[in-house]
Design a protein around this motif. Structure first.
Motif, PDB file in Angstrom:
ATOM      1  N   THR A   1       0.829  -1.200   0.000  1.00 19.97           N
ATOM      2  CA  THR A   1       0.000   0.000   0.000  1.00 19.97           C
ATOM      3  C   THR A   1       0.862   1.248   0.000  1.00 19.97           C
ATOM      4  N   MET A   2       1.912   1.237   0.805  1.00 19.71           N
ATOM      5  CA  MET A   2       2.754   2.415   0.975  1.00 19.71           C
ATOM      6  C   MET A   2       3.624   2.686  -0.249  1.00 19.71           C
ATOM      7  N   LEU A   3       4.116   1.651  -0.913  1.00 26.55           N
ATOM      8  CA  LEU A   3       5.112   1.805  -1.977  1.00 26.55           C
ATOM      9  C   LEU A   3       4.523   1.682  -3.381  1.00 26.55           C
ATOM     10  N   THR A   4       3.190   1.631  -3.502  1.00 27.45           N
ATOM     11  CA  THR A   4       2.537   1.533  -4.802  1.00 27.45           C
ATOM     12  C   THR A   4       1.943   2.878  -5.196  1.00 27.45           C
ATOM     13  N   ASP A   5       2.183   3.273  -6.420  1.00 30.83           N
ATOM     14  CA  ASP A   5       1.552   4.477  -6.960  1.00 30.83           C
ATOM     15  C   ASP A   5       0.038   4.304  -6.873  1.00 30.83           C
ATOM     16  N   PRO A   6      -0.664   5.168  -6.137  1.00 30.87           N
ATOM     17  CA  PRO A   6      -2.111   4.971  -5.947  1.00 30.87           C
ATOM     18  C   PRO A   6      -2.955   5.302  -7.172  1.00 30.87           C
ATOM     19  N   GLY A   7      -2.316   5.794  -8.219  1.00 31.10           N
ATOM     20  CA  GLY A   7      -3.061   6.196  -9.417  1.00 31.10           C
ATOM     21  C   GLY A   7      -2.891   7.678  -9.694  1.00 31.10           C
ATOM     22  N   ALA A   8      -1.655   8.150  -9.563  1.00 29.43           N
ATOM     23  CA  ALA A   8      -1.380   9.578  -9.685  1.00 29.43           C
ATOM     24  C   ALA A   8      -1.367  10.024 -11.142  1.00 29.43           C
ATOM     25  N   ILE A   9      -1.902  11.207 -11.376  1.00 29.06           N
ATOM     26  CA  ILE A   9      -1.821  11.845 -12.687  1.00 29.06           C
ATOM     27  C   ILE A   9      -0.471  12.555 -12.765  1.00 29.06           C
ATOM     28  N   PRO A  10       0.274  12.417 -13.872  1.00 31.79           N
ATOM     29  CA  PRO A  10       1.573  13.103 -13.989  1.00 31.79           C
ATOM     30  C   PRO A  10       1.442  14.605 -13.764  1.00 31.79           C
ATOM     31  N   ARG A  11       2.305  15.127 -12.945  1.00 28.47           N
ATOM     32  CA  ARG A  11       2.279  16.567 -12.645  1.00 28.47           C
ATOM     33  C   ARG A  11       2.678  17.383 -13.865  1.00 28.47           C
ATOM     34  N   GLY A  12       1.969  18.493 -14.039  1.00 29.66           N
ATOM     35  CA  GLY A  12       2.328  19.422 -15.105  1.00 29.66           C
ATOM     36  C   GLY A  12       2.079  18.904 -16.502  1.00 29.66           C
ATOM     37  N   ASN A  13       1.182  17.917 -16.665  1.00 28.85           N
ATOM     38  CA  ASN A  13       0.967  17.353 -18.003  1.00 28.85           C
ATOM     39  C   ASN A  13      -0.082  18.104 -18.818  1.00 28.85           C
ATOM     40  N   ALA A  14      -0.659  19.156 -18.234  1.00 25.77           N
ATOM     41  CA  ALA A  14      -1.704  19.901 -18.955  1.00 25.77           C
ATOM     42  C   ALA A  14      -1.068  20.949 -19.858  1.00 25.77           C
ATOM     43  N   THR A  15      -0.258  20.494 -20.803  1.00 20.19           N
ATOM     44  CA  THR A  15       0.392  21.380 -21.762  1.00 20.19           C
ATOM     45  C   THR A  15      -0.437  21.439 -23.042  1.00 20.19           C
ATOM     46  N   LYS A  16      -0.103  22.397 -23.876  1.00 15.96           N
ATOM     47  CA  LYS A  16      -0.811  22.547 -25.147  1.00 15.96           C
ATOM     48  C   LYS A  16      -0.671  21.278 -25.991  1.00 15.96           C
ATOM     49  N   GLU A  17       0.532  20.715 -26.012  1.00 17.04           N
ATOM     50  CA  GLU A  17       0.762  19.523 -26.830  1.00 17.04           C
ATOM     51  C   GLU A  17      -0.055  18.333 -26.327  1.00 17.04           C
ATOM     52  N   ASN A  18      -0.077  18.134 -25.034  1.00 11.97           N
ATOM     53  CA  ASN A  18      -0.822  17.003 -24.477  1.00 11.97           C
ATOM     54  C   ASN A  18      -2.323  17.150 -24.680  1.00 11.97           C
ATOM     55  N   ILE A  19      -2.813  18.362 -24.550  1.00  9.48           N
ATOM     56  CA  ILE A  19      -4.245  18.580 -24.752  1.00  9.48           C
ATOM     57  C   ILE A  19      -4.627  18.317 -26.206  1.00  9.48           C
ATOM     58  N   MET A  20      -3.739  18.693 -27.135  1.00  8.92           N
ATOM     59  CA  MET A  20      -4.003  18.424 -28.536  1.00  8.92           C
ATOM     60  C   MET A  20      -4.050  16.922 -28.808  1.00  8.92           C
ATOM     61  N   LYS A  21      -3.236  16.144 -28.066  1.00 12.40           N
ATOM     62  CA  LYS A  21      -3.200  14.695 -28.260  1.00 12.40           C
ATOM     63  C   LYS A  21      -4.498  14.006 -27.848  1.00 12.40           C
ATOM     64  N   LEU A  22      -5.296  14.679 -27.014  1.00 10.05           N
ATOM     65  CA  LEU A  22      -6.541  14.066 -26.552  1.00 10.05           C
ATOM     66  C   LEU A  22      -7.575  13.959 -27.670  1.00 10.05           C
ATOM     67  N   GLY A  23      -7.378  14.730 -28.723  1.00 10.83           N
ATOM     68  CA  GLY A  23      -8.336  14.673 -29.828  1.00 10.83           C
ATOM     69  C   GLY A  23      -9.706  15.153 -29.431  1.00 10.83           C
ATOM     70  N   LEU A  24      -9.766  16.275 -28.730  1.00  8.78           N
ATOM     71  CA  LEU A  24     -11.037  16.789 -28.241  1.00  8.78           C
ATOM     72  C   LEU A  24     -11.907  17.289 -29.388  1.00  8.78           C
ATOM     73  N   LYS A  25     -13.206  17.090 -29.227  1.00  4.33           N
ATOM     74  CA  LYS A  25     -14.151  17.638 -30.195  1.00  4.33           C
ATOM     75  C   LYS A  25     -14.393  19.105 -29.877  1.00  4.33           C
ATOM     76  N   GLU A  26     -14.859  19.832 -30.876  1.00  2.00           N
ATOM     77  CA  GLU A  26     -15.096  21.256 -30.671  1.00  2.00           C
ATOM     78  C   GLU A  26     -16.168  21.472 -29.604  1.00  2.00           C
ATOM     79  N   GLY A  27     -15.849  22.331 -28.651  1.00  2.99           N
ATOM     80  CA  GLY A  27     -16.766  22.612 -27.558  1.00  2.99           C
ATOM     81  C   GLY A  27     -16.617  21.688 -26.379  1.00  2.99           C
ATOM     82  N   GLN A  28     -15.821  20.631 -26.505  1.00  3.29           N
ATOM     83  CA  GLN A  28     -15.622  19.704 -25.393  1.00  3.29           C
ATOM     84  C   GLN A  28     -14.758  20.345 -24.323  1.00  3.29           C
TER      85      GLN A  28
END
Length: 316
Positions: free
Chosen positions: A115-142
């Motif tokens: 429990t102590m030494l396992t990643d609990p399901g963390a989201i990578p810090r600082g990943n909300a960049t322009k490039e990463n958001i473009m990779k999500l393939g969001l629809k217009e207005g999403q």
């Protein structure tokens, strides 16, 4: 023009899909150490899951609580073996109860470590960049959400932990006793930890009370290698420890099982109305302990096979 939350500020999305970053923000200082043991284990010829990393939260309060937990389990093991079982009991009784208690203690400590030494399901810090958001393939207005504290793309059912300084998928709570968050990846091990601690508490209570009554009936003759006052103190403290942690862990075990079966974490039950499609109890259990059902559900050494990840757990 649609406004979209980004990792480093506010973005505007035009009809042509162009995204403009207007402001900047950096995540706070990290409090987690992540270590890849694969190269080290390979050099030693040890088996290690490929890509499996150790996760450790740099929180002094959590470290103290974790060490204190190990000390309490070690104290119970010492009293059970060297005060009650080894001196003055039959070989069969000592062997059976000694092996059972040692097995349960080993499983409890192993569950605690996982429990102590396992990643609990963390989201990578600082990943909300322009490039990463473009990779999500969001629809217009999403619309997507970002966490302003760790500057990450925030999936549905993720919550920010102020100790780990990350957003954790399906975060239930942060537990100082295991120095980690309880989330999507380590909830199984936390449930096993509470279960095995409860079992050793009940076992220790049974043996301690039986031994105490027996010693009084024999007027403390042949009741171990310690003096009667020392034996009394050891047993009383063990009974108190067993009662305290038995009650605490059975409550935690029940609350965790209720959260799993209802497919709603502790935080979600307090703060939110369910916006996701809840799974059945059996599917919820398998999403935590693995699919299909087997005895590995009760093993802290087995990593659960979850299967296909739900769409709301996207990361970039």
């Amino acid at each position: 023009m649609d406004e979209v939350e980004s990792g480093y500020g506010t973005m505007h999305e035009t009809g042509a899909g162009k995204i403009i970053v207007k402001s900047a923000r950096r995540p706070a200082e990290d409090t987690v150490v992540i270590v890849d043991c694969t190269p080290f284990c390979k050099r030693l010829g040890l088996m290690w899951p490929e890509g499996q990393q150790l996760w450790f939260v740099k929180d002094i309060c959590g470290v103290i609580c974790a060490v204190f937990t190990w000390m309490l389990v070690g104290y119970a093991e010492f009293v059970v073996l060297f005060v009650m079982l080894i001196p003055g009991t039959s070989a069969v009784y000592a062997t059976v109860h000694g092996l059972l208690f040692t097995f349960l203690s080993t499983m409890a400590v192993s569950s605690h470590m996982r429990t102590m030494l396992t990643d609990p399901g963390a989201i990578p810090r600082g990943n909300a960049t322009k490039e990463n958001i473009m990779k999500l393939g969001l629809k217009e207005g999403q619309v997507i959400f970002k966490c302003p504290k760790c500057v990450s793309i925030k999936p549905e059912r993720a919550h920010h932990c102020s100790v780990c300084r990350r957003c954790i998928r399906k975060m239930d709570h942060h537990c100082p006793w295991v120095n980690n968050c309880i989330g999507e990846n380590n909830q199984k091990y936390f449930v096993l930890f509470t279960m095995y601690i409860f079992l050793i508490s009940v076992h220790a209570l049974y043996m301690a009370i039986s031994h105490f009554i027996g010693c009084i009936g024999q007027e403390w003759r042949g009741c171990g290698g310690f003096s009667p006052p020392a034996t009394t103190v050891f047993l009383i403290f063990l009974i108190f420890e067993g009662l305290l942690f038995g009650i605490f862990t059975v409550i935690m075990f029940g609350s965790q099982m209720q959260a799993i079966c209802s497919d709603e974490t502790g935080i979600e039950s307090l703060k939110e109305h369910a916006t996701w499609e809840k799974k059945s109890r059996w599917l919820s259990l398998k999403s935590v302990f693995g699919h299909p059902f087997s005895f590995t559900w009760f093993s802290p050494f087995s990593t659960p096979r979850i299967g296909k990840t739900e769409s709301y757990l996207y990361t970039v």
